[in-house]
Every structure is written in C-alpha cells, then in structure tokens.
Enzyme design. Sequence first.
Site, PDB file in Angstrom:
ATOM      1  N   ARG A  31       0.940  -1.092  -0.049  1.00  0.00           N
ATOM      2  CA  ARG A  31      -0.032   0.055   0.088  1.00  0.00           C
ATOM      3  C   ARG A  31       0.886   1.182   0.207  1.00  0.00           C
ATOM      4  NH1 ARG A  31      -3.508   3.251  -1.520  1.00  0.00           N
ATOM      5  NH2 ARG A  31      -5.281   3.586  -0.267  1.00  0.00           N
ATOM      6  N   GLY A  32       0.970   2.025  -0.950  1.00  0.00           N
ATOM      7  CA  GLY A  32       1.799   3.108  -1.360  1.00  0.00           C
ATOM      8  C   GLY A  32       1.742   4.028  -0.150  1.00  0.00           C
ATOM      9  N   GLU A  33       0.550   4.497   0.071  1.00  0.00           N
ATOM     10  CA  GLU A  33       0.422   5.563   1.268  1.00  0.00           C
ATOM     11  C   GLU A  33       1.079   5.125   2.680  1.00  0.00           C
ATOM     12  OE1 GLU A  33      -3.774   5.968   1.057  1.00  0.00           O
ATOM     13  OE2 GLU A  33      -3.837   5.342   3.070  1.00  0.00           O
ATOM     14  N   ASP A  34       1.342   4.026   2.881  1.00  0.00           N
ATOM     15  CA  ASP A  34       1.795   3.361   4.198  1.00  0.00           C
ATOM     16  C   ASP A  34       3.411   3.197   4.198  1.00  0.00           C
ATOM     17  OD1 ASP A  34      -0.775   3.375   4.968  1.00  0.00           O
ATOM     18  OD2 ASP A  34      -1.121   1.274   5.001  1.00  0.00           O
ATOM     19  N   THR A  35       3.689   2.791   3.103  1.00  0.00           N
ATOM     20  CA  THR A  35       5.148   2.223   3.212  1.00  0.00           C
ATOM     21  C   THR A  35       6.005   2.619   1.930  1.00  0.00           C
ATOM     22  OG1 THR A  35       4.586   0.155   1.738  1.00  0.00           O
ATOM     23  CG2 THR A  35       4.458   0.055   4.330  1.00  0.00           C
ATOM     24  N   ARG A  36       5.456   3.089   0.812  1.00  0.00           N
ATOM     25  CA  ARG A  36       6.277   3.463  -0.317  1.00  0.00           C
ATOM     26  C   ARG A  36       7.594   4.127  -0.143  1.00  0.00           C
ATOM     27  NH1 ARG A  36       4.702   3.519  -5.657  1.00  0.00           N
ATOM     28  NH2 ARG A  36       2.618   3.719  -5.170  1.00  0.00           N
ATOM     29  N   GLU A  97      -4.465  -7.732  -6.488  1.00  0.00           N
ATOM     30  CA  GLU A  97      -3.071  -8.198  -6.342  1.00  0.00           C
ATOM     31  C   GLU A  97      -2.944  -9.726  -5.639  1.00  0.00           C
ATOM     32  OE1 GLU A  97      -0.276  -5.421  -5.557  1.00  0.00           O
ATOM     33  OE2 GLU A  97      -0.158  -4.396  -7.563  1.00  0.00           O
TER      34      GLU A  97
END
Length: 1202
Positions: A31-36, A97
Amino acid sequence: MALITTKGASYSSFTHQSKNLDQFDVFLSFRGEDTRFDFVSHLYNALSFQGIHTFIDNDLERGEEISAELLKTIENSTLSIIVFSENYASSAWCLDELVKIIECRENNQLVLPIFYKVDPSEIRKQQGKFGEALTRHEENFNDKEKVQRWRKALLKAGGISGWDCKSSSNECELIQEIVEKISKSKLNQMELHVAKYPVGIKSRAKALITRLDIESNEDIHMVAIYGLGGVGKTTIAKDIYNKISHHFKAKVFLENVRERSKTDKGIICLQKILLSEILGGRNLKVCNVSIGITMINKWLCHKRVLIILDDVDNLDQIEKLLGKCDQFAAGSRIIVTTRNKRLLVTLGNGISTYEYEVKELNEYEAIELFSKHAFRSNEPNGDYLELVHKVIHYAKGLPLALEVMGADLYRRPKLQWESALKKYEKSLKGNIQEILKITYEGLDENEQNIFLDIACFFKGYCMNYDKVVDILEGCDLEPVDGISRLIDKCLVTVDHYNKLSMHDLLQRMGREIVRKESPQSPGERSRLWRCEDVLDILAGNTGSDKIQSIMLYPPKPIELQLKAQIFCKMKNLRLLTIHNVHFHGHLEYLPNGLKLLDWHKYPFPLLPSHFSPKNLVALNMADNQLEKTFKQVFAFKTMRYVDLSQCESIRKIPDLSMSPNIKELILTDCKNLVEIDDSVGHLDKLEVWNLMRCDKLETLPSCLSMKSLRSFNLGDCKSLKKFPNILQEMKSLEELKLVETGISELTPSFGNLTGIIGLVLGNSFGQLHIPGSIYNLRHLKYLMLFGDLTFLKDEEPLCNSYGGFSKYVFPSLNRLFFNNSNPSEMDFFLNYCCPPTLENLFINDRNIVTLPKRMDRFKSLKILIGGCNELQEIPRLLQSVRYASAQTSEIFVQIREMIGLPPNLPPCLGVTSHMLIGPHSHSSSKISPASVPRCYDFLSNYTAVVDQYGDEIPNWFNHQSNGNSISFLIGPEFPTIAVCVSVAIEMIKDDCCFFNLHVVISINGSKRLFESTRIIFARRDQLVFCCRLQSSLQILFDDLNLGDRNLVQIFCETSNNDTGKFVPVITRVGVYVECICSPQKSQKVSKMRNRPLESSICTCLCLAQTHCECPKQLCSTYSTGPTSVNSGYSNNHIISSAMDGGGSSSISLSSNSGLSMYVTNGSEFDFGFQSTLGDGVDMGSSSLIDDSDFSPYSQSKKMRPS
C-alpha cells in the site's frame, strides 16, 4: 524500473533494463501511502543491490480494475512479497493483486508476507482496519463475489509464515534477513530440462506436490510415481524437482537407476553421485557397494533431503542407494519413478509411503501434444481433424505414442495418413505396444532388422555409430539409410557419445516382437539378451539355427560348464558377446557366419580347429588365454576391428595380408608381444594402431606404407629400438606418440610422415637423435618434446632467425611443449624451428633460471607457460600474449603495463554491506554440459598465473577482499576490469594437478561468466589474474543498459576433478577498476601496515557509502583495521592492506559462503590433442565456451574462512 526519491520522482541509479521486461525475480505488493517512501523503498533498493530483479509499480496509473499486464507480471515472477500494512485492505487494487498472488501460490509460486506494524490475526480474522475496509467495500461494490474472493485471499495469506515487523527492533536487520532468505530461495536453483513440449505436465506435478506437503516436517514422505512406460513419469519428476528443490539444501536427481544398476560398477557410480550432490561437491572414494551403503548411512544420517530416483524396478536398488531410508531427518522427501506399483509395499516402518499413478493425457492434452509434433502447432490443421481424432483414439493418451505417430505422419499427405490409420485401426483392442508396433510394421525389412538389432543388442553396447554401421553392413543390411529413417521416425537416436539409443518403451516393443517369435522356447527366437534365457539354452543345449544374436553379460561374474558342441545348432549366429563369464570345459565349434565376436577373457587355449569366420567384421578378445596365434581369424577380407589388448600369451602378430580391410588394431598392454609381422605395415585401410605399454616389443614392420593410418601410438614401448622406414609419403597419419621408447635415433625416412599434425616425441632416459628430414613435417601443429633430444643442423652458423622462415621451420606449428629438454636444443628450436605465428609455448624444467631471450619474434604468442621452479626472470612479453604463467610476479607488472593500467589508483573500500557481498548463485542463463572448461581456453582478454607462497595480491589492485567475492560501483560506461584471485593449494600427493577456476561477474543482478578455465599447478599456492577490456565487457553485457551508478559483484569458485590430490581454496580476491565508490571522509592511515586509524562515514539506507537522494542516513563508525563495522545493517570484518603512498584497501565479510556451482568432468590435461590412442592424450582442437551463457558448476570447494 526506477527507484523512488523523497519526492516520488524516479532516477536511474542501479537501473536494470533487460530485453525481457515482464520477467522478474520478485513482485512487490504494498500500500503506497503506508510504506512507499520508507520501508518498501529500502527493501526494493536492498533487493536491487543484491542483483534481484524486482517489480515495483511506481509509474502505473491506478484505476478501478487491475490491468492484465500486471496480472501477467505477477504470474511470471518467481516469488511475491506482500507488505501488509494498516491500510492495505482499503485498496481494491492491492486486494486484486493479493488474489492473483494466492492463485500463483497454489501453482507453487513462493509467497513471503511481511506484517508491517499489523497483527497477522487481524488479517486472518479480518478485524480492525482490515475488517472495516472490507465492510466499506461491500457497501460500495455491487460485485459481492469479488469481495468474497478478497476475504478468502486474506484468510489464506494471513496463515502464511512470514515476518512480523512489530517484533523486530530494527528494520534494517529485518530487510537484511528478508534479502538473505530470498537469496537462498528458489532463485538460486538450476532447473532440469523437462521436455520440448511439456503438455499436461504442470497439472500432474501440481497434484503430486500437494500430496508431498512440503512445508510439513513431521515425518519422512516417500512416494512412488508409477505408470506405463512412456507415460511421462520421468518428465513429471523433473518438473517436481524444479518446483520444490529450493526447499531443501541437500538434494539430488538420479536418472536411469535401473539401467545403471545392472552392474556393481554402475551402482557405485550412482552412490558416488548421490554422496557428492548431497554433500555439496565432496568427492568421496567408494570402493564397493557395501562400503557405499555404509557411507550413505553415515553421511546422510539426520539430513533433511530431497532425493529423486528415476526408473527404479526393485527394492534392492533403493536400499543400495538410500541405505536405511528412515535415517533421514523429518521433512525429507524421497520420490521414485517406477513401473512397479507395489515397489514400496515392503519398505520398513518409520516412513510415510504412498503411490501416485500417472494417468494418460486427456483428449485435449493429447490433441495439443500430437499437433505440436505432427503440425508444429498447438492445434491440428482443419483438414485433418477427423484423422487426428482417430490418432488420438488409437494412442490412448500415451505421450510417447503421440510423439512417435506425430513424427511418423509429419508432412505426409492425407492419403498416406489414411493408409497409416487403417493399420492403426487393426490394433484398436491391443495395448499401446501394438500401437507403437504399427510404426515398426511400416518399416521395410531392412529397417525392421536394424531396429531389432539395436533394440536387442546394440542399445547400451559400448560401440560407436560407425562401428555398428560396419557390422550391420557385414550382415548384408543397409544401415546408413536404414538408421537415418529410424531417426526420422523417432524410433532411434544417436547420443552425444555417437552411440545408438532408443526409448525404453520402444526397446521393449522391439524385444516383445522377438519374444513372440517363440513365447515358450527362447532357443527358437532370433535374438537373445536375457541372461537367464541364454544360460538356460547353454545349460540345456536348446539352441537353434533361428538364433542370430546372443548378448551374455551378467551383472556379476559367474562360472559355467560349457559343452564342446554347444554352438553347433546356432549356424546362423551373427553377433556374439560374452563378458563376465568363466567357462570350464572346452570348445569345438563356433559358427562361421559370425560378424561380431566379442568374448572378453576367452578361457580356452585354442579356437575351434574348424572355425573359419569368413565374414567376421569385429574381433574383440581382450585378455584371452589363447596359447597360439590364431591365423584363421585373419584370413578374410571382411575383418575391420581387432582388439587383442592385455593378451599376455601373444608374442607375435602374424601375417595379416589376408585381412587388408582392418581399420583398428588395438594391442595395448600385450606384455609379451615381441614381434609384428611386416604385412601389418602395408595395411592400407588401417586407421588406428595402438601398441601402448607393450613392454617387450622389439620388432615392428621394417617399413610402413599405409594410406589411411590416422593415429599411431608407441608410448612406453621401452624395448623398441628402431622406428620403421617410411617407404613413401604418408599424408594420412595425423597423430603419432613416440615417447618413452628405447629408440635412440630416427631414420631419415621419418620425414615422409608429412601429414602429421600432433607429435609426442622423446624419452626421459637416453638421447634421441632427430633427422633433418623432420623439417618436412610442414603440417605439424602440436609438438611435445620430452628429455634429451638432438636435432640435426648445419655446422655453419644459422642466420635469418628473425626474418620469418628458415629451412628448419615448421610453418604450421601452433603449440610447443618442452619437458626437461636440453637447454641448447630448446634455444635452437625456439630460434630457428618455430614460426613467428607460434601461439602457445609450454616450458617445464626445474633447472631453468631464465626463459629464452629471443622470443620477441613470436608476434602471435598468446600462451606462455614456464613451469620452472628456479625461474627468476622472463623476457619482455609481447602485446599478443593473453595468458602467462611463471614463478615470478614480474608477469603481473608486464601485463599491467601492456594493457595500460595506471598503477596508482587509490585504494577503495567498495560496497561494504553484507547484503551485497553474499552468495547469489542463480542465473537466468544456462550453459550446456558439453561446455566444460578446458585447459588454456580463456574467456577473458588476458590471463596470468604466478606460483608463490602466501596470498599477497599486488597493491595496484585497488579493491581487495578476503574470501571469494567482492563488490564495487561503476558509472554509466563499461570500464576495464582486472581480477586477481589467490588460490591456496592443500596438496595430498606430490605431483602436478589441475583445478577449474570460475569467475562470475554480476552487474545490477545480470550475471555472466567473466572467466572459466582449467589451470595446471605444481605444489604451490597461486595467484591467478584475468582481465576483460572495456570492449569485451560491453559485448558480454550487450543487452544491459547501464544507469549512472551500477553495482558490480565478482564471485570466484574453484573445483577439481583429481580426486584425493588437492583441495583448491580461494583465500583472497583483488580487483583493479576505475570505480565510482565515493572516497571516504577523514580516512587516516597509520604508518604501520594493516593498521589504519578509525574514521567515521555516512552509510545510506540504500547501502551505498556515498551521497544519494534517499530520505535517511545512518552514521557508522568503522575501522579499516581488523575490527567491526557497527551500522544498522550488519557487523562486518574490515581488513586493509593499505600503505602510505597508495596501497590497497579491502573488505572482508564474516560470511564465508560462496557461489554454488556444478561441473561435469572436464577433460584431462591433454595438450589440446584429440586422439584415439587410448592414453589420455587428446590431440583435437578445443572450442571456446560461449561466454553468453552461464551455468553453476559441481564439485566446488567452498572458500576457506578468513
């Protein structure tokens, strides 16, 4: 793909762009907003630095539906990493995914979840943020089934073993652990070749893998894959091995167990392979079967193993290869393929056993497989649909039948299809053997006889294709055309040893045809191969004139009383082979119609008096007990092959003028052979003549006049005083070995051997005078000179030694070897007999201090080897030299200057993370077994070897590391890279041996062979140097686009084939390269060697000790002395050999694991010859390994702990 900066933009460092962009090692789901911008970014960088090709969807445009391209990317990735974070389930894209990833996991894709600051139970139970997100999805989505799929995927994913980031005190350590886990995963496995068209294999392998329950370690599982021959048991086993082998450190796949277990020698060979593979390349000596079983019980006890035994037909084979099956550790998996469903029924307790039947292909699979063979397409031609369905019906789903019939019908018109199908239809109720027999019945009589001879006699027989052809021609058959037709119909193959073979099912079909000739009376059949049948016939005298061939070769020696007239009834016997049987009694009759008589250790003093084999083609009676010469077998023109080796009763070879067509005459180790009749010297068809180790041989034919002789071996004929006169020019002779004989002088007629290409000449005792006529050998390419030789030369001073050709020169000479030769004669030969085009020069003499000075005229010299213990200096090397070996490091200096490498590059610590310099042995490319490294074949532009004591690498190698690997950074242009490897030799025997050196280079994870060759050494440690120029590297990586900064990793391994002689160990690696590894801040070096002062640097989380755009940096304290690095990533041992004025710095890791490799046995040191002489001298040309491919090698020796 690109890395992510703090602003979300991309930049090109460590970019790996290959020609196949949809194939990745790892797929990252997050999840991009959490860990990108933190955890995922650092994880991606670490994976990329390790050379792991990783997909990250930074640039994809998001929509409501996931793209088909992305789903395909997941499917094509080797493994997937799921980073579960707080808001993961809020993204429908992430959940799609996940569904695809779980689906791929069910197809055996490795899935590794990371629970980043979330509780795995929340995912399984779908509570907390995960439950809330799913509830919102149900409210917002009309597709309730999709949400249900998401819930099922989360439930399964939450139960997969992974990493809990909450329990880790340090994210850096967690990332290191993840990368190490992936590096040791299935990415590193070499896959077995499964099939050209693996139709139906995937589903069957998947079903069996499910039953194997790989993740369970509760007990030992043993499964028998059984089914009809040709149904695909071996193919499925290979596919299973490829899919699950990464779960096991100790694993082996043993092929063709049944056929290779027929003799004790074969079983021992299998035991050795099993031990070597399971123990990581260790080469243990196995003396007999019982000792082998004991060693297996000892060495494999309590190991968790994967062992696959292919084609097993009895429990005894399993017991001899696995010992006590219940000794393995829990979690072991043993798979056998067999035709015997009840094979494992009687196995002992303590093992969970079950059977898996391989079913035939279903209709759709059968159509696809047949179409691939008959139409070279996935589906049939529309005009042939009706005919295709008939074929499918007749084949009954057996893959081999479909392949054979498909090949039989390929490119044939419909009328011929219909004719063939009518024949198939008659066998509708018969078994598959009858269906395969239809193809056999479509052969003409000549082809049928050849097929049955191969099936019942020549398959597995140690005889090459050409000899079989001659024998079959002697049987009034037409083998050249016939065998070609059989190959076209997929009934027969010719293996890479040039021997005829066929599938077991086809062999059984052929033998079944013969068995049905007389089901109850073997003596009435045309061909006999079963040991029991032959022994019964010999014991009961039940033979008949229908018998054409007999193969009697019991697995163990037996004794038998033979009746004198036992062969009287077999008047039509053509082929007779008897080995491993000792007969008592006497023999009064052999059929005169024999074409092949192969009777090893023939026990009788005489041949039958009336034996007159007027059609005999091949006679092999090695180690026989005949007391008199047997002129009757040499009285006919059909004789072509004679092997009387090890026959101590032979004192003279008789007149052979009545056998003018002999092609091979093998007389090795005839210890009492004294004389050979003059007639042998006039055999115009003789091609191979081997007299090696005939100690008492005194008299050869007085003269030789032979038009076809290609290979002549007189090695170790110590009593031979005179070489024959050569009456006329002999252009055919290409290889002559005349070494360690009693000959002291060659006659002038020696110069008539004008066709010689390879010549081995000389004695270690006494002189050998060479006539001036030797200079007539204008085609001589390879020359080995031993001991004290004297070349005839004019008394007048020689001139024009530099000006090209003198009258003494051998214009074609390419390789020259001196072994303890007279120094003055060596100088003469080098100065006046060698052309300027000489490429390879070997000098082995313990007393030589300097090599000849006047060598600068050899403008094409590529290899220079000075095996001289006292060598102190060498002449100036020419620009052409690509390999040099000596006992002086002056070679390195000269090569460095030749290449133009500046000596004053500053030392560099390179890339210091343990995550970068660990083993990473997987490769996307492969190399064929035939491409085994050979002596003095090189991939790199320059190579050198220095014999020395210790592991001191010259200071101008600006990167140095203890162990067998090293890493550094390069810019956007390919540089010149030179590697120096220190190899420590632990000698057991005091002689010269060989080792294989393999150097692998990885740039941004793309691997290639930098060097792979065999090198000779003699009782000393060695430094091995290899260099690839910028242009060579660019060609090697022609599919790779470099970014601004690129990670380069060098891995080195050694292996050996000389069991028990030595263990080569890589102790240190040095690299010369103009890198872009940033200079360290405030580095101070003590004036005391190896004691630099402590400094402080900034180590970025992306693992590069330089400026970058990553969001966080960790300060690390380190010392370039033998202390530890303390950072967020690892504790590494840093060692330096830096000196004032620009020494070399190095980094060594605490890890001592190396790159795992696999090697087929390389050829022995043979001076590049390819010979049929039988003494290990191979006089053929060597072929360079294709450096576009790479394969790991077996029998590797791991690095010594630093």
